[in-house]
Design an enzyme around this catalytic site. Sequence first.
Site, PDB file in Angstrom:
ATOM      1  N   ASP A  23      75.964 133.551 124.791  1.00 32.62           N
ATOM      2  CA  ASP A  23      76.106 134.294 125.988  1.00 32.62           C
ATOM      3  C   ASP A  23      75.799 133.313 127.036  1.00 32.62           C
ATOM      4  O   ASP A  23      76.637 133.449 128.173  1.00 32.62           O
ATOM      5  CB  ASP A  23      75.700 135.479 126.048  1.00 32.62           C
ATOM      6  CG  ASP A  23      75.646 136.182 127.355  1.00 32.62           C
ATOM      7  OD1 ASP A  23      76.622 136.473 127.656  1.00 32.62           O
ATOM      8  OD2 ASP A  23      74.825 136.634 127.902  1.00 32.62           O
ATOM      9  N   ALA A  24      74.678 132.926 127.123  1.00 35.16           N
ATOM     10  CA  ALA A  24      74.042 132.055 128.187  1.00 35.16           C
ATOM     11  C   ALA A  24      75.173 130.679 128.536  1.00 35.16           C
ATOM     12  O   ALA A  24      75.402 130.437 129.713  1.00 35.16           O
ATOM     13  CB  ALA A  24      72.825 131.584 128.014  1.00 35.16           C
TER      14      ALA A  24
END
EC number: 3.1.26.-
Length: 143
Positions: A23-24
């Site tokens: 996600d990051a």
Amino acid sequence: MLEFDTIKDSKQLNGLALAYIGDAIFEVYVRHHLLKQGFTKPNDLHKKSSRIVSAKSQAEILFFLQNQSFFTEEEEAVLKRGRNAKSGTTPKNTDVQTYRYSTAFEALLGYLFLEKKEERLSQLVAEAIQFGTSGRKTNESAT
């Protein structure tokens, strides 16, 4: 460029841990892409990035790429691990199935990042951003 030590046994991490880092990573790639395109107003950046990184968009990207036979057998196995991971929380703004597919997509991004498969990660992100911004795969743009 940022350098990270290898995480021991990253292949053994559960799908949610992979999705956490994925996600990051995806967020950074998308934000970089938008800045490179000349977007500088915070509101524009937020709106445009949200269209690409939302759970719904990620699920659509995943389905599109699967229909194109984009993923290797190894990547499909990682996607399955991510999709089957149980978070124990109720997703906001989307249904459970969409959330699971977006988690699968993020898990694959995390896996490629942690395994230092940078070329494949860049290829996947480029396809995802292209689809997320135009709804078409890169090589279809020329037709």
